[in-house]
Motif scaffolding. Structure first.
Motif, mmCIF file in Angstrom:
data_model
loop_
_atom_site.group_PDB
_atom_site.id
_atom_site.type_symbol
_atom_site.label_atom_id
_atom_site.label_comp_id
_atom_site.label_asym_id
_atom_site.label_seq_id
_atom_site.Cartn_x
_atom_site.Cartn_y
_atom_site.Cartn_z
ATOM 1 N N GLN A 55 0.829 -1.205 0.000
ATOM 2 C CA GLN A 55 0.000 0.000 0.000
ATOM 3 C C GLN A 55 0.865 1.257 0.000
ATOM 4 O O GLN A 55 0.519 2.264 -0.622
ATOM 5 N N HIS A 56 2.008 1.184 0.697
ATOM 6 C CA HIS A 56 2.904 2.336 0.805
ATOM 7 C C HIS A 56 4.072 2.256 -0.178
ATOM 8 O O HIS A 56 4.993 3.072 -0.102
ATOM 9 N N GLN A 57 4.023 1.293 -1.080
ATOM 10 C CA GLN A 57 5.069 1.115 -2.101
ATOM 11 C C GLN A 57 6.458 1.010 -1.481
ATOM 12 O O GLN A 57 7.426 1.570 -1.977
ATOM 13 N N ALA A 58 6.539 0.304 -0.381
ATOM 14 C CA ALA A 58 7.814 0.089 0.305
ATOM 15 C C ALA A 58 8.508 -1.145 -0.282
ATOM 16 O O ALA A 58 7.854 -2.025 -0.854
ATOM 17 N N PRO A 59 9.827 -1.230 -0.161
ATOM 18 C CA PRO A 59 10.599 -2.303 -0.802
ATOM 19 C C PRO A 59 10.487 -3.646 -0.083
ATOM 20 O O PRO A 59 11.191 -3.919 0.884
ATOM 21 N N ALA A 60 9.571 -4.484 -0.581
ATOM 22 C CA ALA A 60 9.339 -5.811 0.004
ATOM 23 C C ALA A 60 8.711 -6.691 -1.066
ATOM 24 O O ALA A 60 8.209 -6.193 -2.084
ATOM 25 N N PRO A 61 8.731 -8.007 -0.890
ATOM 26 C CA PRO A 61 8.045 -8.889 -1.848
ATOM 27 C C PRO A 61 6.550 -8.582 -1.920
ATOM 28 O O PRO A 61 5.966 -8.035 -0.983
ATOM 29 N N LYS A 62 5.930 -8.969 -3.021
ATOM 30 C CA LYS A 62 4.494 -8.785 -3.206
ATOM 31 C C LYS A 62 3.745 -10.007 -2.677
ATOM 32 O O LYS A 62 4.135 -11.142 -2.945
ATOM 33 N N LEU A 63 2.687 -9.764 -1.922
ATOM 34 C CA LEU A 63 1.845 -10.854 -1.418
ATOM 35 C C LEU A 63 0.921 -11.333 -2.534
ATOM 36 O O LEU A 63 0.136 -10.562 -3.087
ATOM 37 N N LEU A 64 1.003 -12.626 -2.863
ATOM 38 C CA LEU A 64 0.192 -13.205 -3.932
ATOM 39 C C LEU A 64 -0.989 -14.012 -3.404
ATOM 40 O O LEU A 64 -1.942 -14.273 -4.137
ATOM 41 N N GLY A 65 -0.925 -14.412 -2.166
ATOM 42 C CA GLY A 65 -2.007 -15.186 -1.569
ATOM 43 C C GLY A 65 -1.645 -15.563 -0.149
ATOM 44 O O GLY A 65 -0.459 -15.560 0.217
ATOM 45 N N ALA A 66 -2.641 -15.894 0.666
ATOM 46 C CA ALA A 66 -2.381 -16.276 2.056
ATOM 47 C C ALA A 66 -3.614 -16.952 2.633
ATOM 48 O O ALA A 66 -4.744 -16.638 2.255
ATOM 49 N N ASP A 67 -3.368 -17.870 3.565
ATOM 50 C CA ASP A 67 -4.452 -18.482 4.339
ATOM 51 C C ASP A 67 -3.908 -18.866 5.709
ATOM 52 O O ASP A 67 -3.460 -20.000 5.926
ATOM 53 N N PRO A 68 -3.937 -17.921 6.672
ATOM 54 C CA PRO A 68 -3.445 -18.219 8.024
ATOM 55 C C PRO A 68 -4.270 -19.283 8.737
ATOM 56 O O PRO A 68 -3.798 -19.873 9.710
ATOM 57 N N GLY A 69 -5.498 -19.535 8.259
ATOM 58 C CA GLY A 69 -6.339 -20.523 8.907
ATOM 59 C C GLY A 69 -6.163 -21.929 8.380
ATOM 60 O O GLY A 69 -6.757 -22.874 8.912
ATOM 61 N N ALA A 70 -5.358 -22.091 7.342
ATOM 62 C CA ALA A 70 -5.129 -23.418 6.770
ATOM 63 C C ALA A 70 -4.189 -24.222 7.664
ATOM 64 O O ALA A 70 -3.546 -23.696 8.576
ATOM 65 N N ARG A 71 -4.110 -25.521 7.383
ATOM 66 C CA ARG A 71 -3.163 -26.389 8.099
ATOM 67 C C ARG A 71 -2.262 -27.078 7.081
ATOM 68 O O ARG A 71 -2.717 -28.003 6.399
ATOM 69 N N PRO A 72 -1.027 -26.611 6.934
ATOM 70 C CA PRO A 72 -0.419 -25.502 7.678
ATOM 71 C C PRO A 72 -0.818 -24.138 7.123
ATOM 72 O O PRO A 72 -1.231 -24.018 5.970
ATOM 73 N N ALA A 73 -0.660 -23.124 7.963
ATOM 74 C CA ALA A 73 -0.869 -21.753 7.506
ATOM 75 C C ALA A 73 0.173 -21.428 6.438
ATOM 76 O O ALA A 73 1.305 -21.912 6.494
ATOM 77 N N TRP A 74 -0.204 -20.578 5.464
ATOM 78 C CA TRP A 74 0.738 -20.300 4.380
ATOM 79 C C TRP A 74 0.569 -18.898 3.814
ATOM 80 O O TRP A 74 -0.474 -18.270 3.971
ATOM 81 N N THR A 75 1.646 -18.435 3.183
ATOM 82 C CA THR A 75 1.597 -17.259 2.319
ATOM 83 C C THR A 75 2.320 -17.601 1.032
ATOM 84 O O THR A 75 3.192 -18.480 1.002
ATOM 85 N N ALA A 76 1.945 -16.914 -0.036
ATOM 86 C CA ALA A 76 2.663 -16.989 -1.310
ATOM 87 C C ALA A 76 3.136 -15.581 -1.638
ATOM 88 O O ALA A 76 2.351 -14.624 -1.576
#
Length: 255
Positions: A55-76
Motif C-alpha cells: 500500500q505504501h510502495q515500500a521495498p518488500a516482496p508482493k503478497l500473492l495469496g495467504a491463508d493463516p487458517g489453513a493447516r499448515p498456515a501459508w503465504t505466497a
C-alpha cells in the motif's frame, strides 16, 4: 498458471533456511515463493505486513495469496531473484529500505495481526517481558530491573512499522541495484529504535550506538531508549533462543 492454494506443486524446490518455517520456490510461468508456518499467527502477521508495505510502495516482496487458517498456515510471495547483502555492507545499504518502513505509521503498538494490540509501546514491552519471564522464571530479577528502567524512560513515540527481525540474509539486492527487505512475520508497530537495537543484538555488536546512525531524525532521548531496547532484546534471547551459542551468551550478559 495453476491457482495458488498453499499446496506444494510438483517440481517445487525447497529453500528453507530458518528453524520454524518451510519455504519452497515454485518455478511457474510467474515464479513465486510458498511459505508454510509452524505458527499461524506469524502467517497472519506477515500477510498483513506485506499488504501494508505494498500500500505504501515500500521495498518488500508482493503478497500473492495467504491463508493463516489453513493447516499448515501459508503465504505466497513474489519470487525475488536477488543476492543477500553481505554483513559488511548491511549497515550501509539498510538505510533506505528501513527508512521506507519506518515512515509507515500505526494507530497502536504490537503485531499487525494474530496478536493482542496495545494502547502504548510501553504496554507492549511490558507484555513482552511477561512472556519472556514466563518462559524463564529464573530471570525474574533481571526482568524486574528492566521494568523499572522501562517505567522511568520516556517511550511515548508515534508507532511506526518495524521489521523486528533485522539480520544478515533479510536484506537482498536486485540486479537493478534496488534492495528489498524479506521475512516480515515478526513485524510490529512501535519505536523504530527497537528495530535498530534488535539489529545490534543480531550482529553481536558491543554497543547499540553503532547502529544509531540508521535512525531517522533521532531525538535527544534516543541513546537511552536504544540501550534499553538492546537489553530487552538480549533478555528475549536469554529466555527464548534455541541457538546453543546465543542463549548462554545473553544469559551471561544479563548477570
Amino acid at each position: 498458471m495453476a491457482a495458488i492454494n498453499g499446496r506444494i506443486p510438483d517440481g517445487a524446490r525447497e529453500i528453507t533456511t530458518g528453524q520454524a518455517n518451510r519455504v519452497w520456490h515454485i518455478n511457474d510461468p510467474v515464479p513465486y515463493v510458498l511459505k508454510h508456518y509452524s505458527d499461524p499467527a506469524r502467517a497472519a502477521n506477515e500477510a498483513a505486513a506485506l499488504a501494508l508495505l505494498a500500500q505504501h510502495q515500500a521495498p518488500a516482496p508482493k503478497l500473492l495469496g495467504a491463508d493463516p487458517g489453513a493447516r499448515p498456515a501459508w503465504t505466497a510471495q513474489s519470487a525475488v531473484h536477488a543476492e543477500p547483502v553481505t554483513t559488511g555492507r548491511l549497515l550501509h545499504e539498510l538505510a533506505i529500505p528501513l527508512a521506507a518502513a519506518h515512515r509507515i505509521p500505526g494507530t497502536y503498538a504490537g503485531r499487525l495481526a494474530g496478536a493482542r494490540r496495545h494502547r502504548t509501546w510501553r504496554d507492549y514491552l511490558h507484555n513482552r517481558l511477561d512472556t519472556y519471564t514466563a518462559a524463564a522464571p529464573d530471570l525474574t530479577p533481571a526482568a524486574a530491573a528492566l521494568r523499572r528502567e522501562l517505567d522511568a524512560t520516556d517511550t511515548d513515540t508515534e508507532p511506526r512499522l518495524l521489521h523486528h527481525d533485522l539480520q544478515p540474509g533479510h536484506l537482498v539486492r536486485l540486479p537493478s541495484g534496488r534492495t528489498l527487505l524479506l521475512d516480515w512475520e515478526l513485524a510490529a508497530f512501535g519505536d523504530p529504535l527497537s528495530d535498530l537495537a534488535r539489529l545490534a543484538v543480531r550482529l553481536d555488536l558491543p554497543d547499540p550506538m553503532d547502529v544509531l546512525h540508521l535512525a531517522h531524525q533521532p531525538d535527544p532521548a534516543a541513546a537511552r531508549r536504544i540501550r534499553l531496547y538492546w537489553r530487552i532484546h538480549q533478555f528475549a534471547d536469554a529466555a527464548l533462543s534455541t541457538d546453543p551459542a546465543v542463549r548462554p551468551r545473553d544469559r551471561a550478559r544479563l548477570s
